[in-house]
Design a protein around this motif. Sequence first.
Motif, PDB file in Angstrom:
ATOM      1  N   THR B 153       0.836  -1.203   0.000  1.00 25.73           N
ATOM      2  CA  THR B 153       0.000   0.000   0.000  1.00 25.73           C
ATOM      3  C   THR B 153       0.869   1.250   0.000  1.00 25.73           C
ATOM      4  OG1 THR B 153      -1.479  -1.245   1.419  1.00 25.73           O
ATOM      5  CG2 THR B 153      -1.983   1.072   1.117  1.00 25.73           C
ATOM      6  N   ARG B 157       2.154   4.822  -2.731  1.00 20.23           N
ATOM      7  CA  ARG B 157       2.211   6.230  -2.357  1.00 20.23           C
ATOM      8  C   ARG B 157       3.617   6.807  -2.577  1.00 20.23           C
ATOM      9  NH1 ARG B 157      -1.161  10.591  -1.237  1.00 20.23           N
ATOM     10  NH2 ARG B 157       0.196  12.142  -0.318  1.00 20.23           N
ATOM     11  N   PRO B 190      -1.028   9.520   4.373  1.00 19.51           N
ATOM     12  CA  PRO B 190      -2.224   8.844   3.870  1.00 19.51           C
ATOM     13  C   PRO B 190      -1.960   7.378   3.521  1.00 19.51           C
ATOM     14  CG  PRO B 190      -1.967  10.977   2.817  1.00 19.51           C
ATOM     15  CD  PRO B 190      -0.714  10.721   3.600  1.00 19.51           C
ATOM     16  N   ALA B 194      -3.622   4.176   5.322  1.00 21.64           N
ATOM     17  CA  ALA B 194      -4.337   3.170   4.538  1.00 21.64           C
ATOM     18  C   ALA B 194      -3.796   1.782   4.854  1.00 21.64           C
ATOM     19  CB  ALA B 194      -4.197   3.470   3.050  1.00 21.64           C
ATOM     20  N   MET B 198      -5.794  -1.394   6.668  1.00 26.24           N
ATOM     21  CA  MET B 198      -5.806  -2.696   6.020  1.00 26.24           C
ATOM     22  C   MET B 198      -5.302  -3.760   6.981  1.00 26.24           C
ATOM     23  SD  MET B 198      -4.894  -2.950   2.247  1.00 26.24           S
ATOM     24  CE  MET B 198      -5.589  -4.166   1.242  1.00 26.24           C
ATOM     25  N   ARG B 259     -10.969  11.472   5.288  1.00 23.24           N
ATOM     26  CA  ARG B 259     -10.263  11.491   4.013  1.00 23.24           C
ATOM     27  C   ARG B 259     -10.676  12.674   3.153  1.00 23.24           C
ATOM     28  NH1 ARG B 259     -10.235   5.850   1.064  1.00 23.24           N
ATOM     29  NH2 ARG B 259     -12.038   5.617   2.373  1.00 23.24           N
TER      30      ARG B 259
END
Lengths: 374, 268
Positions: B153, B157, B190, B194, B198, B259
Motif C-alpha cells: 500500500t 504512495r 495517507p 491506509a 488494512m 479522508r
Amino acid sequence: MSNGKVIAQLENITKDFDGVQILKPTNLSIYEGEFLTFLGPSGCGKTTTLRIIAGLETPTEGTVKLEGRDVTNLPPYKRNVNTVFQNYALFPNMNVFDNVAFGLVEKRLGKAEIREKVDAMLQLVQLGKMGKRKPNQLSGGQKQRVAIARALANDPKLLLLDEPLGALDLKLRKQMQLELKTLQKNLGITFVYVTHDQEEALTMSDRIIVMNNGRFEQIGTPREIYEHPQNKFVANFIGESNIFEASVVSETGAKGTLTLMMENGHVLAEGEGFKYDEIVYLCLRPENIEISTVSREGFTLKGFVRDHVYVGNIVKTVVELPNGKTVQVNRNPHGELITPGMLVNLFWDPKDAVVMHTREDYVYDAIEFAVLGK
Amino acid sequence: MSERSKIHRQGVWPIVFMLLVYLFLYMPILVVVVYSFNRNASNMTFQGFTLRWYSEVLHGSNLWANLFLSLKLALVATIISVVLGTLATIGTYRYEFRLKKYLNAMLYIPLVIPELVIGLASLAAFSRMGMKMGFGTLVFAHVTFCLPFVIITLRARIADFDRSLEEAAMDLGANEWRTLRRVTLPILAPGILAGAFMSITLSIDDVIISYFVSGADQLTFPIKIYGMVRGKISTQVYVISSILIFAVVLIWPAGMVIRAGHRRRHPE
C-alpha cells in the motif's frame, strides 16, 4: 561586480558515477556578490557541480570551501547555502507561509520573528497575500517566487539556482530573468545559476562558465564568451557561428594580423601565439561577415549566393563555397543588392575573426575515429 | 448530463437489477441484525423484538475477553507492521542494492501462499523454536501477513514521492530526523494510514492462521465464534456480530469524512 573576495572554492573536484567520471578535475573560485552561471548542454555536469556546492552530492575527490572553511564532508543542513530547485520542491503538506518559514523554524527563531521575516520575504517576491495558499493552488511563476523566498529567508551567503525558470513559458521566463537579476543586485547575494539556455546566461550573468562533458570549456564575462570563444564548442554553443578549418600562412610573434589559408582562399584574422603551418579553427559570427561583388585586399574567398531570407532588421544570406560548405551571413537589408546565384567575395574585419587552436583531444578524437571507426 | 439521459432511456430494469444485487449482498447481514433482536432464543423464527440478548451480552458474556484479545492483537500487530513496513519502504525506495528486485518480489509470496500453509508452517516453526503458543506467537504470525500489505500500500504512495523534497528540507537546515518528521512522514501519512487500516482489518478477520498459533486460553474473537457456531448459532453471536456491524457502519463514514477533509487540505 565582484569585489575580489572569494566566498566559495572548488579545489580539484571530481565526481564519478558508476565508474564514469562525469566531472573532470575542476577548480573554481566564486566571488562575493557575483552572478555566476554554469551554462552547458544537459548531462555536461553543471547540475552536479551545483549539488556538490550545496552538499547534496559528495565529490569523489577534491575539496569544497565556503568562506575559507573546508565543508567537503558537511551535510547540506550545516552549510550556509540555499538552493532553488528545478521543480521548485515546495512542500505540498504546507501552505506558502509555512514553506517560507521552514528554514527559520529549523533555526528555532521566535514566532514573532518568523512571522516578520516571512512577511518581508513574501513582500519581496510580491506574494504578500498568498501566505495561506497551498503550493498546488499557485501558478508556475508563483511557485517559483515561493521557492526563491523560501531560500532567501535563510540569509544564505550563496544562493544556488538549478534551472529555476525551465518550467515557465517564454514570456514569464523573460520577466523572471529581469526580476531575478534585479533581486540579486539589490540584495547583493552571490547567485550561482545553472541553465542550458545561452540567452538566459548572457542576459543575467556577471560571469559564465561554459561546460561540456564534465569540463569547463571557458570562463568569462558574457561579452568575452560571445566575442572571444576559446574553442569550437563554445563558439558553436553560444550564438550562431561559422567555423572553418585553416592553416597559418604568415606567422606573427606579437599580436598582429595573420594570413590564413582556407580550402578556398586566403583570409585575414587577428591572433597571437599561433605557429607557422599550424592548423586552426576560424570562427566568425554571421553578423560579422560581409559579402560584396567587390573584393577586399587580403581576402580571396569567394562563393555563390544560394539563398536569402528577409527577416525585418536583417537579411539572412547563405553562401556556398566551392568545396560545398555553406556560410551564414547576416546583412543590413539596405546594403548592396545581392541576389541568389551571384558570385560574391567574402571578407571581414580581421578584429572580428576568432582564431582558435585545434585542441589536442579533438585531434586524438579524429585519429581514434579514423583508426577505430568510432 | 448525457450519462443521466442514457439511464433514463434504458428504463427501470438496470436499476431493479442493481437493487437485487445489493439486496443479495446485504441480506445475510440484515438477517443477523434482525435476529439479534429476536425474542425466540432458538432463532428459527422471528417472534418479536427484544433487547434481552444485548443486555445479556453486555453483562457477563465471556466473548468480551476474546474481542479485546483480537483488538489488542490487531493493534500490536499493526503498530509493528506499520513501523517495519514504513522503514522498509523508505529504505528500498531510497537505496539501490543488488537483491532489491528479488526482495520486492518475495513480498508477494505470503499473499499467494494458502493461509492454511502459512498457518501450518508458523506452527511448525514456532514449536521448533520452543515457543509457547499464545499472544506472542499470534503477534508474530499476524505481522508476517500484515507487513506485505502495509508495504505494498505504501509503495504505491511513495512511487509519487519527489526525492527533491527531502533535499530541499535538508538544504533549509533540517537534519535527517527533522526531514523525516516534517516532510517525508506527513507526505506519506495517507499511505501509512491506509496500510494501517488494512492491517487492522486483516488481523481482526483472520481465522485460519490464528487457529494454528493461538494458545488454548488465548482464543481470538473469530476463532471463538467459529467454535461456538459449530453447534448452533447462539443469540450472543448475533448480538456481537451486530455490534461489530454497527461499529463498522459508524467508523466507515467517519473515515470518509477524515479522508475528504484531508483531500480538501491537500487537493492533488
